[in-house]
Design an enzyme around this catalytic site. Structure first.
Site, PDB file in Angstrom:
ATOM      1  CB  SER A 147      -0.905   0.027   1.235  1.00  0.00           C
ATOM      2  OG  SER A 147      -1.587   1.267   1.341  1.00  0.00           O
ATOM      3  CE1 TYR A 160      -4.891  -2.211   4.191  1.00  0.00           C
ATOM      4  CE2 TYR A 160      -3.753  -0.150   3.704  1.00  0.00           C
ATOM      5  CZ  TYR A 160      -4.329  -1.329   3.277  1.00  0.00           C
ATOM      6  OH  TYR A 160      -4.338  -1.652   1.938  1.00  0.00           O
TER       7      TYR A 160
END
Length: 254
Positions: A147, A160
């Site tokens: 990400s 996350y």
């Protein structure tokens, strides 16, 4: 086209979003694609039908990857179906796409949500790869989904971001270890993509402006923007690329 003819691919979390886009793209290149799902069986079967309707080959395989038992269930089912379809259980391409996240700053983090995110985003890819390696042919490839959250600070996505940082480290270490088998290991770091996870943000004009404003191109990403990169990494064209974290954010926050 058909750069993946004769190859077999497993894509986790492929019933929707980026995973779905990657499954469709790899099938377009000629691969037999195992479309993994956690709970969305109907959606996964729709992906399989779409691939088959376009002349490709695919099968659906379900498993809850939040536990090691689920990982073993995944490969037991995959082995059985691959033997039925091809006569063997070997495959060439693994895409670790299944993931989960939610908004939480340091003062909002709870043990339950932290464990859940780590189980899906870190533990699952680790043990999926562990089980895959005895089944994967030399010269294959592993693609992990990272990400852009690892490149700059997003305090509201703390858990996350931590999990995706671990994915980057896993990618680097395995690229070194698996080089002797000519297996490439890379990660893709998407930016803001038009998927179910972001539907609430894109439902408002303010959210759309935010999403488009992240990228230097002035738009948010589509699953195909990431899937095309995955197709390259899965093909022989990327044979000299390994241990890389490939930014797929459209130049977000350059």
């Amino acid at each position: 086209m058909d750069k993946l003819q004769g190859k077999v691919a497993l894509v986790t979390g492929a019933s929707r979003g980026i995973g779905r886009g990657i499954a469709l793209r790899l099938a377009q290149e000629g691969a037999l694609v195992a479309v993994h799902y956690g709970t969305k069986q109907t959606a996964a079967e729709e992906v399989v039908r779409e691939i088959q309707g376009s002349g490709g080959a695919a099968l659906a395989v379900g498993a809850d990857l939040s536990s090691l038992d689920g990982v073993h269930q995944l490969f037991a089912s995959l082995d059985e179906q691959l033997i039925e379809h091809t006569g063997y259980h070997r495959f060439d391409i693994l895409v670790n796409n299944a993931g989960w996240g939610h908004a939480a700053t340091i003062d909002q983090v709870k043990e339950e949500s932290f464990d859940a995110i780590m189980n899906i985003n870190v533990k699952a890819p680790l043990f999926v790869i562990q089980q895959a390696l005895s089944r994967m042919r030399d010269g294959g490839c592993i693609i992990n989904m990272a990400s852009m959250a690892t490149r700059f600070a997003l305090p509201h996505l703390l858990e996350y971001s931590i999990s995706k940082g671990a994915v980057n480290t896993l990618t680097l270490v395995l690229a070194q270890q698996l080089g002797s088998r000519q297996i490439t290991v890379n990660a893709i770091s998407p930016g803001f993509i038009d998927t179910d996870m972001n539907v609430e943000t894109l439902a408002t004009q303010e959210g759309q402006q935010f999403a488009a404003g992240l990228s230097t191109f002035g738009r948010w990403g589509q699953p195909a923007d990431v899937a095309d990169i995955a197709a390259f990494l899965a093909s022989h064209d990327s044979r000299w690329v390994t241990g890389q974290i490939i930014d797929a954010s459209g130049g977000s926050r350059l």
